[in-house]
Design a protein around this motif. Sequence first.
Motif: not given
Length: 230
Positions: A116-127
Motif C-alpha cells: 500500500g505504499q504511495v511513492a512520491g515526495d511528501g506521500a509518507e502519510g498516504y498509504t
Amino acid sequence: MGKLIFHGQSCTEIVTGDGTRLLVDPFLTDNPIADVGREHFHDRLDYILLTHGHYDHVADAWPLLQETEPTLIASFEIASYAQEVLGHGKAHPLHIGGGFDFPFGRVKMTPALHGGQVAGDGAEGYTTVPAGLLMTLDGTHIYHAGDTALITDMTLLEGQVDIALLPIGDNFTMGPEDAARAVDMIKPRVVIPMHYDTWPLIAQDAEAFRVRVEPLAEVVVMQPGDEYEF
Ligand code: NI
Ligand code: MN
C-alpha cells in the motif's frame, strides 16, 4: 471503437471511441521497456487512472498532472495526496467496490492483494489499499488487475470482463500459473499479460503463457507500442 496501447509494465493508454484519452499507471521515464516518454501525452491527456501507489505505477503520473492537467482517478488516499500535497484540483476519489459513471464510461475499483505504499515526495502519510480497475468503455468491459496476488474475489468478476490485463511477472505479483488460474475464474474473452520482462527479476515466457491459457481465452501478447482495437 476504442483502442488500447501498451507501454510496458502496467502502463496502458486507452483511447475511447469519442477520442477521450486515458492513461493507466503511467511509468515511462524510468521504465526500461517503455516505447514513449511523457511528451507523447502532451498534446492531449484527459484522465490518469492509478491502481496503487508503487513507483512503477505512479512515477510519471505526478509530473503529467502538472504538464497536461488530466483528471486523476485513484483511491481516496492517492487522490488526497494529489490534492493536498501536489495541489492538483482535478482528482476523483474512488474506493474498493465503488464505481462511477464518468463521461467516457464507468470505472469501478476492484480488490487487489498487494502493498500500500504511495511513492512520491511528501506521500509518507498516504498509504492506500491497492486496487484493480473494471472499466466499461464503449460497451466493452476491460479489467486492469493492477498488481495483485491470485485472490478468490476474482471469481466475482466472472461474466463481467471482456478483456483482462493480468500480471504474470511473479515475484511481486501473480506468476503465470496463478494468472492462468485467474483466467479460469474470470473467464474473459481476451487476456493481455502485463507486468513482466521489465527487469530480469520478472522475466517470463509470454508465449508459453499464451499456449497454456489459449484453451480458456484468446491471449494477446503485446509489445510496448502495440495497439489493440476493441
Ligand atoms: Ni506494486
Ligand atoms: Mn508493480
